[in-house]
Scaffold this motif. Sequence first.
Motif, PDB file in Angstrom:
ATOM      1  N   GLU A  41       0.823  -1.223   0.000  1.00  0.00           N
ATOM      2  CA  GLU A  41       0.000   0.000   0.000  1.00  0.00           C
ATOM      3  C   GLU A  41       0.857   1.273   0.000  1.00  0.00           C
ATOM      4  O   GLU A  41       0.714   2.136   0.867  1.00  0.00           O
ATOM      5  N   ALA A  43       2.322   4.973  -0.867  1.00  0.00           N
ATOM      6  CA  ALA A  43       1.711   6.274  -1.154  1.00  0.00           C
ATOM      7  C   ALA A  43       2.375   6.860  -2.396  1.00  0.00           C
ATOM      8  O   ALA A  43       3.556   6.622  -2.619  1.00  0.00           O
ATOM      9  N   ASN A  45      -1.639   6.516  -2.721  1.00  0.00           N
ATOM     10  CA  ASN A  45      -2.573   5.473  -3.117  1.00  0.00           C
ATOM     11  C   ASN A  45      -3.637   6.090  -4.024  1.00  0.00           C
ATOM     12  O   ASN A  45      -3.654   7.281  -4.255  1.00  0.00           O
ATOM     13  N   ASN A  47      -7.005   5.981  -3.545  1.00  0.00           N
ATOM     14  CA  ASN A  47      -8.309   5.904  -2.871  1.00  0.00           C
ATOM     15  C   ASN A  47      -9.352   6.810  -3.513  1.00  0.00           C
ATOM     16  O   ASN A  47     -10.450   6.373  -3.838  1.00  0.00           O
ATOM     17  N   ARG A  48      -9.014   8.072  -3.668  1.00  0.00           N
ATOM     18  CA  ARG A  48      -9.971   9.027  -4.242  1.00  0.00           C
ATOM     19  C   ARG A  48     -10.317   8.662  -5.677  1.00  0.00           C
ATOM     20  O   ARG A  48     -11.481   8.643  -6.077  1.00  0.00           O
ATOM     21  N   GLU A  49      -9.302   8.356  -6.477  1.00  0.00           N
ATOM     22  CA  GLU A  49      -9.507   8.028  -7.879  1.00  0.00           C
ATOM     23  C   GLU A  49     -10.296   6.735  -8.053  1.00  0.00           C
ATOM     24  O   GLU A  49     -11.143   6.628  -8.950  1.00  0.00           O
ATOM     25  N   THR A  50     -10.056   5.770  -7.180  1.00  0.00           N
ATOM     26  CA  THR A  50     -10.810   4.515  -7.241  1.00  0.00           C
ATOM     27  C   THR A  50     -12.275   4.763  -6.928  1.00  0.00           C
ATOM     28  O   THR A  50     -13.167   4.245  -7.601  1.00  0.00           O
ATOM     29  N   ARG A  51     -12.549   5.574  -5.917  1.00  0.00           N
ATOM     30  CA  ARG A  51     -13.933   5.909  -5.574  1.00  0.00           C
ATOM     31  C   ARG A  51     -14.624   6.599  -6.745  1.00  0.00           C
ATOM     32  O   ARG A  51     -15.747   6.271  -7.102  1.00  0.00           O
ATOM     33  N   SER A  87      -1.654  -3.450  -3.673  1.00  0.00           N
ATOM     34  CA  SER A  87      -2.562  -2.326  -3.502  1.00  0.00           C
ATOM     35  C   SER A  87      -3.984  -2.773  -3.783  1.00  0.00           C
ATOM     36  O   SER A  87      -4.245  -3.413  -4.796  1.00  0.00           O
ATOM     37  N   THR A  89      -6.341  -0.616  -4.253  1.00  0.00           N
ATOM     38  CA  THR A  89      -7.013   0.459  -4.979  1.00  0.00           C
ATOM     39  C   THR A  89      -6.766   0.414  -6.483  1.00  0.00           C
ATOM     40  O   THR A  89      -7.176   1.326  -7.194  1.00  0.00           O
TER      41      THR A  89
END
Length: 117
Positions: A41, A43, A45, A47-51, A87, A89
Amino acid sequence: MSSESADPAPPPFFVVGCARSGTTSLARILDSADNGVCLVEPAPNLNRETRLAMDGAPLDRRQVVRELLLPRVREHARPGRVYGEKSITLAPFLEEVHAETGCRFIYVHRDGRDVVR
């Protein structure tokens, strides 16, 4: 032998799978090898782009990979040294990651029936 004729770094690999499937344990085992590194994991990561991708928002997935993932892959690229990372994500970006890196994926599948035994 000049550095220009040296073998390029091998293609990276990515450990992917669902939560609680053993991806972190596998990545730590792979990281213990002498000829490479496997980050868990790292950095930044996605997270925002996956959401955003999972919500169907318009997103240039290839650009996300180029800006957030490729710098890290290039940073660790060395001839004779394998780079990998785990990862959770990456799922919406697998096609773009492969297109940009020529990587391999290790997909860890967890059979839910193991949970109820």
